[in-house]
Design a protein around this motif. Structure first.
Motif, PDB file in Angstrom:
ATOM      1  N   GLN A   1     -47.485  54.892  18.462  1.00 18.37           N
ATOM      2  CA  GLN A   1     -47.660  54.240  17.167  1.00 18.37           C
ATOM      3  C   GLN A   1     -47.681  52.731  17.373  1.00 18.37           C
ATOM      4  N   THR A   2     -48.671  52.074  16.819  1.00 19.06           N
ATOM      5  CA  THR A   2     -48.864  50.654  17.096  1.00 19.06           C
ATOM      6  C   THR A   2     -49.061  49.847  15.816  1.00 19.06           C
ATOM      7  N   VAL A   3     -48.896  48.541  15.973  1.00 24.50           N
ATOM      8  CA  VAL A   3     -49.230  47.550  14.951  1.00 24.50           C
ATOM      9  C   VAL A   3     -50.233  46.593  15.573  1.00 24.50           C
TER      10      VAL A   3
ATOM     11  N   ALA B   1     -46.052  44.261  24.258  1.00 21.06           N
ATOM     12  CA  ALA B   1     -47.284  43.947  23.535  1.00 21.06           C
ATOM     13  C   ALA B   1     -48.452  43.950  24.523  1.00 21.06           C
ATOM     14  N   LEU B   2     -49.578  44.514  24.107  1.00 17.02           N
ATOM     15  CA  LEU B   2     -50.803  44.516  24.893  1.00 17.02           C
ATOM     16  C   LEU B   2     -51.877  43.776  24.103  1.00 17.02           C
ATOM     17  N   PHE B   3     -52.769  43.084  24.816  1.00 19.50           N
ATOM     18  CA  PHE B   3     -53.844  42.400  24.094  1.00 19.50           C
ATOM     19  C   PHE B   3     -55.064  42.259  24.984  1.00 19.50           C
TER      20      PHE B   3
ATOM     21  N   PHE C   1     -49.024  45.961  19.292  1.00 11.56           N
ATOM     22  CA  PHE C   1     -47.589  46.089  19.542  1.00 11.56           C
ATOM     23  C   PHE C   1     -47.223  47.567  19.539  1.00 11.56           C
ATOM     24  N   GLU C   2     -46.579  48.044  20.577  1.00 12.88           N
ATOM     25  CA  GLU C   2     -46.140  49.438  20.656  1.00 12.88           C
ATOM     26  C   GLU C   2     -44.768  49.552  20.005  1.00 12.88           C
TER      27      GLU C   2
END
Length: 384
Positions: free
Chosen positions: A43-45, A239-241, A294-295
Motif C-alpha cells: 500500500q503506497t502514497v 520512499a522510492l522515486f 511512500f510505502e
C-alpha cells in the motif's frame, strides 16, 4: 366427423411442433475470470516533488559597487574562505583613509584637552593653598574649580569623539573587507547571477551573486503530499522515486522530515515531506522533478485477487461485501465468502476457504456456451 377430428389433430400436432421448433433455450452467461494468486501487496502514497541539495547557501554582497573580478563559474568546486569575486575597492579604501584621519584628529583632541585639564588641576590646587593662607578670595577658588571641572568634561567628550571615530574606521574597514567575496562553505557553484563589470546595489536588500550547494552527493526531495495522505507518513519511512531523466532507474531514500506548515493552492492543501537520498553517482541534479512513492504498509506472498472481483455481482444481486463468485456449469454462480486484507489499488489480499489457482468471476462478458478465463491481471477498463 372422423375427417374433422383428423384435421384437428393434425393442426394441434403442427402447432406443438412449431412451438418446440421455434423455442430455443436461454443461452448461458459468459464470464471473465481471474485466478487467485500469491503476490506481494504494498500500500503506497504517491506525490511529486523537487530535488534539492541538502544545504544550499545564497552568497551576496553587503556593499554596493562594480564587480571587479570573478574567480569561479557554474559547477565550480569551491572551499570555505576561497575568494570567488571582488568589488572595486577604490572608494572603500578612500573611506578607510578618511576614517583613519578623523581618528587621528580625535586622538589629538584628547591630548589637547588632557593638557588643559592638567593646567586647570594645578591652578585649582594652587589657589586652594593660597586661599587657606588668606592670600586670595574664595571667589577665585570657585572660578578655578569651575575651570577644572569644565576641562575634565571636555576630556570625556574628546574621548567619546575618539570612540566614534574608531567605530567609523571599523565600519569603513569592514566595508572594504566586504569587497572581497568569499565562499562560506565547501561546495559546488550551482548558480551565478553576476558578471564582471556589473554594478550591484545593496542599499535595500542583499543581491544574490552565487548559489553554492554544500554537498551534491547527498540530496533531498521536497515532496508535496495531499492532506488526506499525510497522516500515513512517518520519519524514517522508506520512499522510492523516479525522475524523467532516468525513467528506468528507481531511487531509494527515507523520510527525513514531515513539515507542519501547510501550503494551499486552488483550495488544495498539501504538506512538504523531505526525503533524503544518497547521490554518489551524481545522477540527481537540483531542480529535477521526482515522482515519489511512500510505502506505508505491505503484505508479502499472500493470496490475492483483482479488485474487480469484489466489484462484480450476479444480475439482481447487490454489489460489494466480502463475497467472491465462482462460475459453474450452465452459467450458474456460487458465492465464496472471504476476508479482505490489504489492497494496493489493483489487488486485494484475501483469506478464508480459498485456494491458490482458484478462479473467480470479475465481469460478465456476454452470452455463450462456455466460460472465458482471463489471466491474473485486472480486467481492462470498461470490462466491469
Amino acid at each position: 366427423m372422423i375427417r374433422k377430428l383428423f384435421l384437428l389433430a393434425a393442426v394441434a400436432a403442427l402447432a406443438a411442433g412449431g412451438y418446440f421448433y421455434f423455442r430455443k433455450p436461454e443461452p448461458a452467461l459468459s464470464f471473465l475470470t481471474a485466478e487467485v494468486t500469491r503476490r506481494d501487496i504494498v500500500q503506497t502514497v504517491s506525490a511529486t516533488g523537487t530535488i534539492e541539495a541538502v544545504n544550499t547557501v545564497d552568497v551576496g554582497t553587503q556593499v554596493s559597487g562594480t564587480i571587479n573580478k570573478i574567480f569561479t563559474d557554474y559547477n565550480g568546486i569551491v572551499k570555505a574562505g576561497q575568494v570567488i569575486a571582488t568589488i572595486d575597492p577604490i572608494l572603500f579604501e578612500a573611506e578607510v583613509a578618511a576614517a583613519e584621519a578623523d581618528l587621528a584628529v580625535a586622538q589629538a583632541g584628547v591630548a589637547e584637552e588632557e593638557a588643559d585639564l592638567n593646567d586647570a588641576r594645578r591652578d585649582y590646587e594652587r589657589k586652594k593653598t593660597l586661599f587657606a593662607k588668606d592670600f586670595i578670595a574664595a571667589s577665585e577658588v570657585d572660578t578655578a574649580m569651575s575651570t577644572f571641572e569644565g576641562a575634565r568634561a571636555r576630556v570625556t567628550s574628546a574621548k567619546a569623539t575618539v570612540l566614534q571615530a574608531r567605530a567609523k574606521l571599523d565600519k569603513a574597514r569592514a566595508n572594504l573587507n566586504y569587497t572581497t567575496i568569499t565562499s562560506p562553505l565547501d561546495g559546488v557553484v550551482v548558480a551565478k547571477d553576476v558578471s564582471e563589470g556589473q554594478t550591484v546595489a545593496a542599499s535595500y536588500s542583499t543581491p544574490t551573486l552565487f548559489t553554492i550547494a554544500e554537498d551534491l552527493t547527498k540530496m533531498q526531495v521536497e515532496a508535496a503530499v495531499d492532506e488526506a495522505d499525510i497522516g500515513y507518513l512517518r520519519e524514517g519511512m522508506k520512499a522510492l522515486f523516479t525522475v524523467d531523466s532516468y525513467p528506468s532507474d528507481t531511487f531509494e531514500g527515507y523520510v527525513h522530515q514531515v513539515r507542519f506548515q501547510a501550503e494551499t493552492e486552488e483550495n488544495v492543501v498539501t504538506y512538504t515531506v523531505v526525503v533524503r537520498v544518497d547521490n554518489q553517482e551524481m545522477k540527481l541534479k537540483p531542480g529535477m522533478t521526482a515522482n515519489v512513492t511512500f510505502e506505508i504498509a505491505s503484505a508479502r506472498r499472500v493470496l490475492a485477487v483483482p479488485n474487480a472481483a469484489f466489484r462484480f455481482s450476479p444480475p439482481g444481486e447487490a454489489a460489494g461485501g466480502d463475497l467472491l463468485w465462482i462460475a459453474g456449469e450452465g452459467g450458474s454462480l456460487r458465492a465464496l465468502p472471504v476476508e479482505r486484507g490489504l489492497s494496493d489499488g489493483l489487488f486485494t489480499a484475501i483469506s478464508g476457504d480459498v485456494e491458490e489457482g482458484q478462479t473467480v468471476v470479475t465481469a460478465v462478458t456476454g452470452t455463450a456456451k462456455a466460460t472465458k478465463k482471463a489471466d491474473s491481471a485486472p480486467p481492462r477498463p470498461g470490462m466491469f
